[in-house]
Design an enzyme around this catalytic site. Structure first.
Site, PDB file in Angstrom:
ATOM      1  N   HIS A 126      -3.530 -11.827   7.079  1.00  0.00           N
ATOM      2  CA  HIS A 126      -4.631 -11.120   6.418  1.00  0.00           C
ATOM      3  C   HIS A 126      -5.609 -10.567   7.442  1.00  0.00           C
ATOM      4  CE1 HIS A 126      -7.342  -9.753   3.324  1.00  0.00           C
ATOM      5  NE2 HIS A 126      -6.398 -10.054   2.448  1.00  0.00           N
ATOM      6  N   HIS A 139       0.799  -1.226   0.000  1.00  0.00           N
ATOM      7  CA  HIS A 139       0.000   0.000   0.000  1.00  0.00           C
ATOM      8  C   HIS A 139       0.830   1.274   0.000  1.00  0.00           C
ATOM      9  CE1 HIS A 139      -3.436  -2.347  -0.356  1.00  0.00           C
ATOM     10  NE2 HIS A 139      -3.357  -2.887   0.842  1.00  0.00           N
ATOM     11  N   HIS A 154       3.209  -7.975  -3.318  1.00  0.00           N
ATOM     12  CA  HIS A 154       2.351  -8.761  -4.216  1.00  0.00           C
ATOM     13  C   HIS A 154       2.399  -8.107  -5.591  1.00  0.00           C
ATOM     14  CE1 HIS A 154      -1.977 -10.563  -4.863  1.00  0.00           C
ATOM     15  NE2 HIS A 154      -1.138 -10.881  -5.829  1.00  0.00           N
ATOM     16  N   GLU A 162       4.447 -12.356  -3.203  1.00  0.00           N
ATOM     17  CA  GLU A 162       3.102 -12.927  -3.353  1.00  0.00           C
ATOM     18  C   GLU A 162       2.769 -12.900  -4.823  1.00  0.00           C
ATOM     19  OE1 GLU A 162      -0.135 -11.204  -1.254  1.00  0.00           O
ATOM     20  OE2 GLU A 162       0.950 -11.233   0.626  1.00  0.00           O
ATOM     21  N   GLU A 215       0.315 -20.567   4.679  1.00  0.00           N
ATOM     22  CA  GLU A 215      -0.110 -19.353   5.388  1.00  0.00           C
ATOM     23  C   GLU A 215      -1.625 -19.408   5.505  1.00  0.00           C
ATOM     24  OE1 GLU A 215       1.155 -15.529   3.769  1.00  0.00           O
ATOM     25  OE2 GLU A 215      -0.486 -14.519   4.825  1.00  0.00           O
TER      26      GLU A 215
HETATM   27  N1  PXP Z   1      -1.050 -12.487   3.397  1.00  0.00           N
HETATM   28  C1  PXP Z   1      -1.510 -12.528   2.124  1.00  0.00           C
HETATM   29  C2  PXP Z   1      -1.322 -13.795   1.373  1.00  0.00           C
HETATM   30  C3  PXP Z   1      -2.093 -11.407   1.504  1.00  0.00           C
HETATM   31  O1  PXP Z   1      -2.533 -11.487   0.244  1.00  0.00           O
HETATM   32  C4  PXP Z   1      -2.179 -10.209   2.244  1.00  0.00           C
HETATM   33  C5  PXP Z   1      -2.755  -8.981   1.593  1.00  0.00           C
HETATM   34  O2  PXP Z   1      -1.967  -8.582   0.546  1.00  0.00           O
HETATM   35  C6  PXP Z   1      -1.684 -10.203   3.556  1.00  0.00           C
HETATM   36  C7  PXP Z   1      -1.155 -11.351   4.114  1.00  0.00           C
HETATM   37  C8  PXP Z   1      -1.720  -8.975   4.394  1.00  0.00           C
HETATM   38  O3  PXP Z   1      -3.056  -8.637   4.648  1.00  0.00           O
HETATM   39  P1  PXP Z   1      -3.377  -7.248   5.335  1.00  0.00           P
HETATM   40  O4  PXP Z   1      -2.972  -6.186   4.362  1.00  0.00           O
HETATM   41  O5  PXP Z   1      -4.866  -7.296   5.556  1.00  0.00           O
HETATM   42  O6  PXP Z   1      -2.586  -7.186   6.593  1.00  0.00           O
END
Ligand code: PXP
Length: 240
Positions: free
Chosen positions: A191, A10, A43, A70, A151
């Site tokens: 997540h 982000h 990602h 990712e 994960e």
């Molecule tokens: N793990 C994975 C596989 C994800 O796709 C994401 C989001 O990009 C995250 C963790 C992190 O999620 P959050 O941004 O909600 O902390």
């Protein structure tokens, strides 16, 4: 204590809002490392909505901790990963219309295709992690496909209302986590985690890594990324 993988997507989202050069995710990675990040995650989406190819290349050269890429199990992404060689690749499902990753990878339904991707990445020395829902069928499929890490998707836990609904989601994560460990794989989770809901998940037995992005980058607007990462580590430890 579990390690913290900081997802800096982000930071790139903000940069792409103006299609410019700032804020730079490479700079963000340095700040996150100084705050105590144990891994840096990005990602690279097919639509390039935030992280760009150039970011992945530069991060691979500059980040001092392991880089976790990712990616969707697509030919284009596999080629990029094989060229850049991140320490780790987390395979995620990807839909163009989604705001963020919505669910876990359906390894059970696509086992053959996914196994091929895992083999092509593992051949290059890249450790493969499957981002899956807390579902025993998916755990077994991930093991069969050759993943060494799972994960667990903590989104449903994070979104559930505190009380019985959240307890139920936590129990699903706990049970799937136990099965991942019994299957000889490494247990990661992530997540939707934030400074208040992280502690319960961080206490899962033998949890290796948490992957957190949005909450940390959001907090960084007010206190800086270095401090936001440091405070997440404190929240994980349960001291703060
Ligand atoms: N793990 C994975 C596989 C994800 O796709 C994401 C989001 O990009 C995250 C963790 C992190 O999620 P959050 O941004 O909600 O902390």
């Amino acid at each position: 204590m579990a390690k913290l993988g900081v997802n800096i997507d982000h930071v790139a989202t903000l940069r792409q809002a103006r299609q410019g050069t700032e804020p730079d995710p490479v700079w963000a990675a340095v700040e996150a490392e100084l705050g105590g990040a144990d891994l840096i995650t990005v990602h690279l989406r097919e639509d390039r909505r935030h992280i760009q190819d150039r970011d992945v290349e530069l991060l691979r050269q500059s980040v001092q901790v392991p880089l976790n890429l990712e990616m969707a199990a697509l030919k284009e992404m596999v080629a990029i990963a094989r060229r850049v060689k991140p320490a780790m690749a987390t395979l995620v499902p990807e839909k163009r219309t989604e705001v963020t990753t919505e669910g876990g990878l359906d390894v059970a339904a696509n086992n053959r295709a996914i196994s091929t991707v895992v083999r092509r990445l593992s051949d290059m020395g890249i450790t493969c992690s499957a981002f899956i829902d807390a579902d025993l069928r998916q755990v077994h499929a991930a093991q069969q496909a050759g993943f060494t890490i799972c994960e667990l998707h903590t989104g449903p836990y994070a979104l559930a209302t505190a009380g019985p609904a959240r307890d139920k989601e936590f129990e699903r994560v706990r049970a799937a986590g136990e099965e991942i460990l019994n299957s000889g794989m490494q247990l990661n989770a992530g997540h939707g985690l934030n400074y208040t809901n992280v502690q319960t998940i961080a206490r899962l037995p033998h949890l290796s890594e948490l992957h957190i992005g949005h909450a940390i980058v959001s907090r960084s607007l007010f206190i800086g990324l270095r401090e936001a990462v440091a405070r997440m580590k404190i929240a994980m430890s349960g001291v703060g």
